[in-house]
Design a protein around this motif. Structure first.
Motif, PDB file in Angstrom:
ATOM      1  N   PRO A  23      21.380  -8.140 -16.345  1.00 44.59           N
ATOM      2  CA  PRO A  23      22.586  -8.964 -16.533  1.00 44.59           C
ATOM      3  C   PRO A  23      22.407 -10.366 -15.962  1.00 44.59           C
ATOM      4  N   PRO A  24      23.302 -11.288 -16.336  1.00 48.19           N
ATOM      5  CA  PRO A  24      23.304 -12.613 -15.716  1.00 48.19           C
ATOM      6  C   PRO A  24      23.528 -12.480 -14.207  1.00 48.19           C
ATOM      7  N   GLY A  25      23.071 -13.461 -13.470  1.00 45.81           N
ATOM      8  CA  GLY A  25      23.241 -13.421 -12.020  1.00 45.81           C
ATOM      9  C   GLY A  25      22.061 -12.824 -11.299  1.00 45.81           C
ATOM     10  N   ILE A  26      21.118 -12.257 -12.042  1.00 47.00           N
ATOM     11  CA  ILE A  26      19.888 -11.735 -11.449  1.00 47.00           C
ATOM     12  C   ILE A  26      18.872 -12.870 -11.427  1.00 47.00           C
ATOM     13  N   ASP A  27      18.549 -13.359 -10.254  1.00 48.89           N
ATOM     14  CA  ASP A  27      17.613 -14.470 -10.116  1.00 48.89           C
ATOM     15  C   ASP A  27      16.227 -14.035  -9.666  1.00 48.89           C
ATOM     16  N   VAL A  28      16.144 -12.845  -9.065  1.00 51.53           N
ATOM     17  CA  VAL A  28      14.868 -12.283  -8.609  1.00 51.53           C
ATOM     18  C   VAL A  28      14.637 -10.983  -9.361  1.00 51.53           C
ATOM     19  N   VAL A  29      13.456 -10.843  -9.958  1.00 45.95           N
ATOM     20  CA  VAL A  29      13.141  -9.653 -10.755  1.00 45.95           C
ATOM     21  C   VAL A  29      11.914  -8.953 -10.177  1.00 45.95           C
ATOM     22  N   LEU A  30      12.041  -7.654  -9.958  1.00 40.96           N
ATOM     23  CA  LEU A  30      10.902  -6.818  -9.577  1.00 40.96           C
ATOM     24  C   LEU A  30      10.463  -6.023 -10.801  1.00 40.96           C
ATOM     25  N   VAL A  31       9.169  -5.990 -11.059  1.00 36.67           N
ATOM     26  CA  VAL A  31       8.605  -5.171 -12.130  1.00 36.67           C
ATOM     27  C   VAL A  31       7.739  -4.113 -11.455  1.00 36.67           C
ATOM     28  N   HIS A  32       8.080  -2.847 -11.698  1.00 36.76           N
ATOM     29  CA  HIS A  32       7.422  -1.751 -10.984  1.00 36.76           C
ATOM     30  C   HIS A  32       7.013  -0.659 -11.959  1.00 36.76           C
ATOM     31  N   ASP A  33       5.845  -0.094 -11.742  1.00 34.06           N
ATOM     32  CA  ASP A  33       5.364   1.027 -12.552  1.00 34.06           C
ATOM     33  C   ASP A  33       5.904   2.330 -11.973  1.00 34.06           C
ATOM     34  N   ALA A  34       6.587   3.124 -12.793  1.00 35.93           N
ATOM     35  CA  ALA A  34       7.086   4.419 -12.322  1.00 35.93           C
ATOM     36  C   ALA A  34       5.955   5.300 -11.823  1.00 35.93           C
ATOM     37  N   ALA A  35       4.753   5.088 -12.344  1.00 40.47           N
ATOM     38  CA  ALA A  35       3.606   5.894 -11.923  1.00 40.47           C
ATOM     39  C   ALA A  35       3.260   5.668 -10.448  1.00 40.47           C
ATOM     40  N   ARG A  36       3.705   4.559  -9.864  1.00 42.34           N
ATOM     41  CA  ARG A  36       3.512   4.335  -8.419  1.00 42.34           C
ATOM     42  C   ARG A  36       4.758   4.866  -7.705  1.00 42.34           C
ATOM     43  N   ALA A  37       4.980   6.144  -7.841  1.00 37.19           N
ATOM     44  CA  ALA A  37       6.266   6.762  -7.503  1.00 37.19           C
ATOM     45  C   ALA A  37       6.548   6.833  -6.016  1.00 37.19           C
ATOM     46  N   LEU A  38       5.536   6.750  -5.184  1.00 35.78           N
ATOM     47  CA  LEU A  38       5.746   6.932  -3.748  1.00 35.78           C
ATOM     48  C   LEU A  38       5.581   5.637  -2.967  1.00 35.78           C
ATOM     49  N   THR A  39       5.737   4.510  -3.634  1.00 35.05           N
ATOM     50  CA  THR A  39       5.613   3.219  -2.955  1.00 35.05           C
ATOM     51  C   THR A  39       6.670   3.107  -1.855  1.00 35.05           C
ATOM     52  N   PRO A  40       6.263   2.831  -0.624  1.00 34.13           N
ATOM     53  CA  PRO A  40       7.242   2.739   0.469  1.00 34.13           C
ATOM     54  C   PRO A  40       8.205   1.569   0.285  1.00 34.13           C
ATOM     55  N   VAL A  41       9.405   1.711   0.804  1.00 39.35           N
ATOM     56  CA  VAL A  41      10.419   0.672   0.657  1.00 39.35           C
ATOM     57  C   VAL A  41       9.978  -0.624   1.319  1.00 39.35           C
ATOM     58  N   GLU A  42       9.135  -0.533   2.344  1.00 40.96           N
ATOM     59  CA  GLU A  42       8.680  -1.748   3.022  1.00 40.96           C
ATOM     60  C   GLU A  42       7.950  -2.681   2.072  1.00 40.96           C
ATOM     61  N   VAL A  43       7.257  -2.121   1.078  1.00 39.21           N
ATOM     62  CA  VAL A  43       6.553  -2.961   0.111  1.00 39.21           C
ATOM     63  C   VAL A  43       7.565  -3.714  -0.758  1.00 39.21           C
ATOM     64  N   PHE A  44       8.604  -3.011  -1.230  1.00 42.97           N
ATOM     65  CA  PHE A  44       9.671  -3.658  -1.987  1.00 42.97           C
ATOM     66  C   PHE A  44      10.280  -4.804  -1.170  1.00 42.97           C
ATOM     67  N   ASP A  45      10.573  -4.525   0.086  1.00 45.57           N
ATOM     68  CA  ASP A  45      11.220  -5.529   0.935  1.00 45.57           C
ATOM     69  C   ASP A  45      10.327  -6.748   1.134  1.00 45.57           C
ATOM     70  N   ARG A  46       9.030  -6.527   1.345  1.00 48.06           N
ATOM     71  CA  ARG A  46       8.116  -7.660   1.539  1.00 48.06           C
ATOM     72  C   ARG A  46       8.069  -8.551   0.300  1.00 48.06           C
ATOM     73  N   VAL A  47       8.050  -7.922  -0.873  1.00 49.02           N
ATOM     74  CA  VAL A  47       7.996  -8.695  -2.113  1.00 49.02           C
ATOM     75  C   VAL A  47       9.279  -9.499  -2.298  1.00 49.02           C
ATOM     76  N   VAL A  48      10.436  -8.862  -2.115  1.00 46.31           N
ATOM     77  CA  VAL A  48      11.713  -9.563  -2.265  1.00 46.31           C
ATOM     78  C   VAL A  48      11.803 -10.724  -1.280  1.00 46.31           C
ATOM     79  N   ASP A  49      11.433 -10.484  -0.037  1.00 43.27           N
ATOM     80  CA  ASP A  49      11.522 -11.538   0.979  1.00 43.27           C
ATOM     81  C   ASP A  49      10.645 -12.725   0.614  1.00 43.27           C
ATOM     82  N   ALA A  50       9.446 -12.458   0.078  1.00 44.03           N
ATOM     83  CA  ALA A  50       8.540 -13.547  -0.275  1.00 44.03           C
ATOM     84  C   ALA A  50       9.083 -14.379  -1.427  1.00 44.03           C
TER      85      ALA A  50
END
Length: 285
Positions: free
Chosen positions: A111-138
């Motif tokens: 939807p509109p209003g989304i300025d940051v987009v994460l693209v993630h492979d479902a096959a990397r199913a056990l990726t820790p949340v810390e990785v998501f947070d590091r990417v968003v913060d950067a």
């Protein structure tokens, strides 16, 4: 950069032929006993631990049956385990013939209003949340394209075919400058949209770039920033990978998508299947 809406495009359109399960990869059961759930459910639970997310689009197989099966799996997981009312609604859209088509479909559905987009492979199913947070913060810190990555520990050699058909080494690469990239990859929305638009203009000539969204940004002359990844962000590709990931689940690995009791936590039950009419049909890569 000020805080902004964060959208996730979870790519779950692959057929998973190397797993040999006879079903879309995202629907293959991961784990044993109380840990067992489809790969996509584990991936969603791990991703939804990232509190920055405000919108989630899951890109399903393009055929109506596969799309409905994936939507049902997400809804059933939420219904059986209880609804997390703080999680964003999950929209399901059909993918396309190539990975880039599937990402483009997910990007268009945000939807509109989304300025940051994460693209993630479902096959990397056990990726820790810390990785998501590091990417968003950067990305929020001003980096328009970000990928998590790990150092390469093996010696890597560049090879070419020899006259007898065997491969011949032509150089040994400096592994200190090499990284193995993972997902989620994060982008300013306009950066990712520009990269996909450029790929579309290239046509089939840009196909080699389509396996990696950061590679597409690089091809447009954009800069990609690297943050620390995680060994737990294993891409499940083979039956051996599936068993390795199942072992981590049994151990209650951080970022494994399990609660204290080992049961997969609930994604939002508000999964909605989008009409396939606005997306290309085909067999995803």
């Amino acid at each position: 950069m000020s805080s902004s809406g964060v959208g996730l495009v979870l790519v779950a359109a692959g057929q998973g032929t190397r797993l040999g399960a006879g079903m879309p990869k995202a629907l293959v059961p991961l784990g044993h006993g109380p840990h067992e759930a489809p790969i996509v459910v584990h991936a969603l639970h791990a991703a939804l631990a990232c509190r920055a997310l405000t919108s989630v689009v899951v890109v399903a197989p393009p055929d109506p049956e596969g799309r409905q099966q994936l939507t049902s799996a997400i809804t059933a997981a939420g219904a059986a385990l209880g609804q997390d009312t703080t999680a964003p609604a999950i929209q399901v859209v059909p993918g396309g013939a190539e990975r880039s088509d599937s990402v483009a479909a997910g990007l268009a559905a945000l939807p509109p209003g989304i300025d940051v987009v994460l693209v993630h492979d479902a096959a990397r199913a056990l990726t820790p949340v810390e990785v998501f947070d590091r990417v968003v913060d950067a990305v929020r810190a001003g980096h328009p394209a970000v990928t998590p990555a790990l150092p390469v520990t093996d010696t890597v050699k560049q090879v070419v075919p020899g006259p007898d058909g065997l491969l011949r080494v032509v150089s040994t690469l400096d592994r200190s400058t090499l990284r193995a990239v993972q997902t989620p990859q994060g982008f300013l929305r306009q950066t990712l949209e520009r990269a996909h638009g450029d790929l579309a203009r290239r046509g089939t000539g840009g196909a080699a770039l389509a396996t990696d969204d950061c590679g597409m940004v690089e091809a447009c002359g954009g800069e990609v920033t690297v943050v620390e990844g995680s060994p737990r962000a294993l891409k499940i590709t083979t039956p051996h990978d599936l068993e390795v990931a199942a072992g981590w689940l049994a151990q209650g690995a951080p970022g494994s998508g399990t609660s204290a009791t080992g049961t997969p936590g609930p994604p939002s039950t508000r999964a909605q299947a989008a009409s396939p009419a606005t997306h290309d049909e085909g067999v995803p890569s």
